[in-house]
Design a protein around this motif. Structure first.
Motif, PDB file in Angstrom:
ATOM      1  N   GLY A  84       3.044  -0.834  20.486  1.00  0.00           N
ATOM      2  CA  GLY A  84       1.685  -1.165  20.892  1.00  0.00           C
ATOM      3  C   GLY A  84       0.647  -0.119  20.569  1.00  0.00           C
ATOM      4  O   GLY A  84      -0.561  -0.416  20.638  1.00  0.00           O
ATOM      5  N   ALA A  85       1.056   1.091  20.209  1.00  0.00           N
ATOM      6  CA  ALA A  85       0.078   2.166  19.989  1.00  0.00           C
ATOM      7  C   ALA A  85      -0.985   1.802  18.945  1.00  0.00           C
ATOM      8  O   ALA A  85      -2.183   1.990  19.187  1.00  0.00           O
ATOM      9  N   PRO A  86      -0.599   1.264  17.760  1.00  0.00           N
ATOM     10  CA  PRO A  86      -1.656   0.904  16.794  1.00  0.00           C
ATOM     11  C   PRO A  86      -2.579  -0.202  17.292  1.00  0.00           C
ATOM     12  O   PRO A  86      -3.746  -0.265  16.891  1.00  0.00           O
ATOM     13  N   LEU A  87      -2.073  -1.076  18.160  1.00  0.00           N
ATOM     14  CA  LEU A  87      -2.907  -2.157  18.674  1.00  0.00           C
ATOM     15  C   LEU A  87      -3.954  -1.638  19.652  1.00  0.00           C
ATOM     16  O   LEU A  87      -4.992  -2.271  19.849  1.00  0.00           O
ATOM     17  N   LEU A  88      -3.671  -0.483  20.275  1.00  0.00           N
ATOM     18  CA  LEU A  88      -4.572   0.049  21.296  1.00  0.00           C
ATOM     19  C   LEU A  88      -5.585   1.026  20.706  1.00  0.00           C
ATOM     20  O   LEU A  88      -6.518   1.430  21.411  1.00  0.00           O
ATOM     21  N   ALA A  89      -5.380   1.448  19.488  1.00  0.00           N
ATOM     22  CA  ALA A  89      -6.224   2.483  18.886  1.00  0.00           C
ATOM     23  C   ALA A  89      -7.560   1.898  18.440  1.00  0.00           C
ATOM     24  O   ALA A  89      -7.892   1.829  17.259  1.00  0.00           O
ATOM     25  N   THR A  90      -8.343   1.427  19.401  1.00  0.00           N
ATOM     26  CA  THR A  90      -9.674   0.887  19.120  1.00  0.00           C
ATOM     27  C   THR A  90     -10.666   1.556  20.054  1.00  0.00           C
ATOM     28  O   THR A  90     -10.458   1.614  21.269  1.00  0.00           O
ATOM     29  N   GLY A  91     -11.735   2.075  19.495  1.00  0.00           N
ATOM     30  CA  GLY A  91     -12.764   2.685  20.322  1.00  0.00           C
ATOM     31  C   GLY A  91     -12.400   4.114  20.696  1.00  0.00           C
ATOM     32  O   GLY A  91     -11.285   4.581  20.490  1.00  0.00           O
ATOM     33  N   PHE A 204       8.801   4.240  13.436  1.00  0.00           N
ATOM     34  CA  PHE A 204       8.696   5.695  13.399  1.00  0.00           C
ATOM     35  C   PHE A 204       8.406   6.192  11.979  1.00  0.00           C
ATOM     36  O   PHE A 204       7.888   7.285  11.797  1.00  0.00           O
ATOM     37  N   ARG A 205       8.745   5.380  10.959  1.00  0.00           N
ATOM     38  CA  ARG A 205       8.529   5.791   9.566  1.00  0.00           C
ATOM     39  C   ARG A 205       7.579   4.877   8.802  1.00  0.00           C
ATOM     40  O   ARG A 205       6.918   5.306   7.868  1.00  0.00           O
ATOM     41  N   TYR A 206       7.528   3.605   9.210  1.00  0.00           N
ATOM     42  CA  TYR A 206       6.756   2.642   8.435  1.00  0.00           C
ATOM     43  C   TYR A 206       5.694   1.986   9.323  1.00  0.00           C
ATOM     44  O   TYR A 206       5.843   1.907  10.545  1.00  0.00           O
ATOM     45  N   ASP A 207       4.661   1.500   8.679  1.00  0.00           N
ATOM     46  CA  ASP A 207       3.591   0.793   9.372  1.00  0.00           C
ATOM     47  C   ASP A 207       3.940  -0.695   9.400  1.00  0.00           C
ATOM     48  O   ASP A 207       3.852  -1.380   8.378  1.00  0.00           O
ATOM     49  N   LEU A 208       4.336  -1.182  10.554  1.00  0.00           N
ATOM     50  CA  LEU A 208       4.749  -2.581  10.672  1.00  0.00           C
ATOM     51  C   LEU A 208       3.517  -3.476  10.769  1.00  0.00           C
ATOM     52  O   LEU A 208       2.479  -3.085  11.312  1.00  0.00           O
ATOM     53  N   PRO A 209       3.610  -4.715  10.284  1.00  0.00           N
ATOM     54  CA  PRO A 209       2.485  -5.650  10.396  1.00  0.00           C
ATOM     55  C   PRO A 209       2.146  -5.925  11.863  1.00  0.00           C
ATOM     56  O   PRO A 209       3.023  -5.993  12.717  1.00  0.00           O
ATOM     57  N   GLU A 210       0.886  -6.099  12.128  1.00  0.00           N
ATOM     58  CA  GLU A 210       0.434  -6.322  13.506  1.00  0.00           C
ATOM     59  C   GLU A 210       1.045  -7.581  14.123  1.00  0.00           C
ATOM     60  O   GLU A 210       1.484  -7.538  15.280  1.00  0.00           O
ATOM     61  N   PRO A 211       1.119  -8.729  13.409  1.00  0.00           N
ATOM     62  CA  PRO A 211       1.748  -9.914  14.019  1.00  0.00           C
ATOM     63  C   PRO A 211       3.214  -9.667  14.389  1.00  0.00           C
ATOM     64  O   PRO A 211       3.692 -10.182  15.408  1.00  0.00           O
ATOM     65  N   PHE A 212       3.907  -8.874  13.574  1.00  0.00           N
ATOM     66  CA  PHE A 212       5.309  -8.580  13.882  1.00  0.00           C
ATOM     67  C   PHE A 212       5.422  -7.739  15.150  1.00  0.00           C
ATOM     68  O   PHE A 212       6.301  -7.965  15.987  1.00  0.00           O
TER      69      PHE A 212
END
Length: 420
Positions: A84-91, A204-212
């Motif tokens: 969830g960390a990339p999903l929360l990184a707004t603002g 931990f190594r790759y940027d997974l797609p947001e829908p996944f």
């Protein structure tokens, strides 16, 4: 009866209790009295003493595998934050924290307080032998706790933190469902429900797609909620709830406060330390059970208060040392797997071990009825860390650990403490 007797007088006592008078014995068996007849029976019968009954199992004798499983299910939800960390990184963030941290922390602390108190109430019903009442307490308390955690996350959110609010609501729902499963002993079911989170390992190594990422989070949350709802269904043949009054609600309050203090201490330890601390909870629980069982054994075997006090003090030191050794090993392992973390910085391991000592000693006090003292010490330590600069945080944890060492030593050295 005759074969198991250890003395003729034992047989004589039974003969007399059956109403056999000396006159009846002389006329029927040709013996002078019950003692003479008892001696004759004792001499003519082979001894066949029954084997001693095996010791009854107690809840304090538990396997290491079960405790390790609980430690694993405590730690696996941490992968949800990786997803969830990339999903929360707004603002922008607040108070120097990453974006969305404030509502997540506020909702998590609320859930810890509520669910600790709820767990105590449900466990109390289970201890009284009323599983239906425990299930009813969880059925009403768990949804209320989920709603409270979500409401606090909403109240603590700032504009632009909607993703964090949604994640916080899911977090509150998970904490409630996990509490139900852990109290009812469904650790394996909870582990299976958490398996979708294993998909976070590549993150931990790759940027997974947001829908996944969202799909994995929703799959695990849905599975946990459904399994918990199924566990709350009445079992076939289950007895209806008893009508007597249950444990007072005030008795569960110290457990909630202990959850608040210990939760804040874990948060202050830092995100990189949370993995080691949560994984260590499995061995910590096993060591607590082992200490409790060993203390009961010493209580039966030792004959003086001095011997018991010395034995308990030694067991306490060894158990605490074993837990801190496990925690240090887990910390080093985490640092080896994820290079670049701050876990090996000067003083970092020492600070983490002090927090671990506070948590383990607090759990030990809680197990022996000293939860109010443990809650007070943890809350004072957390409050001190809030007011102190970060560099002085180990001082508060060290002082708390020292106080808890004294409290546990004084409490557990008394034999009467172990007789409840």
């Amino acid at each position: 009866m005759t074969a198991a007797a250890v003395h003729p007088d034992e047989i004589a006592a039974i003969l007399e209790s059956d109403g056999m008078t000396d006159t009846h014995i002389r006329l029927t068996y040709g013996r002078q009295d019950s003692f003479a007849l008892a001696e004759a029976l004792y001499e003519r019968t082979d001894r066949r003493h029954p084997a001693p009954e095996p010791p009854q199992p107690t809840p304090w004798h538990t396997g290491l595998a079960g405790c390790l499983l609980r430690g694993l299910v405590f730690a696996l939800p941490g992968l949800a934050y990786v997803l969830g960390a990339p999903l929360l990184a707004t603002g922008p963030g607040r108070y120097g924290l990453p974006p969305g941290t404030v509502p997540l922390f506020a909702g998590a602390v609320t859930g810890w307080v509520w669910n600790q108190a709820l767990s105590h109430r449900a466990y109390t019903w289970l201890g009284l032998g009323d599983r239906r009442a425990a299930t009813r307490a969880l059925l009403t308390g768990a949804p209320a706790g989920a709603a409270a955690g979500a409401a606090v996350a909403v109240a603590a959110a700032a504009p632009g933190e909607t993703p964090a609010v949604l994640f916080g609501a899911g977090q509150a729902l998970y904490l409630a469902a996990a509490t139900v499963l852990l109290v009812l002993g469904r650790e394996r079911a909870l582990l299976c429900a958490l398996l979708p989170l294993a998909g976070a390992v590549p993150a931990f190594r790759y940027d997974l797609p947001e829908p996944f990422r969202i799909a994995l989070l929703l799959a695990s949350l849905t599975a946990t909620t459904c399994v918990a709802a199924r566990a709350l269904r009445p079992e076939p043949g289950e007895q209806p709830p008893r009508t007597r009054g249950g444990p007072p609600f005030a008795a569960s309050l110290p457990y909630g406060l202990f959850g608040l203090g210990s939760g804040l201490l874990v948060l202050y330890a830092g995100a990189d330390a949370v993995v080691a601390l949560t994984l260590s909870m499995g061995p910590a629980e096993w060591l607590l059970h082992r200490f409790r069982g060993a203390s009961l054994t010493r209580l039966r075997l030792l004959t003086t208060a001095y011997e018991f006090r010395r034995a308990v003090t030694g067991m306490l030191a060894r158990s605490l040392g074993a837990y801190l050794g496990v925690l240090a090993a887990l910390t080093l392992t985490a640092a080896a797997l994820w290079p670049g973390t701050a876990a090996l910085a000067p003083g970092r391991i020492g600070s983490l071990l002090l927090v671990g000592a506070v948590l383990w000693l607090g759990l030990l006090l809680q197990a022996f009825g000293g939860v109010s003292s443990a809650a007070a010490v943890c809350l004072l330590a957390a409050g001190a860390q809030t007011l102190m600069p970060p560099a002085a945080a180990p001082v508060a944890a060290g002082a708390a650990a020292a106080v808890l060492c004294v409290l546990t030593g004084v409490l557990l050295a008394r034999p009467t403490t172990h007789r409840f």
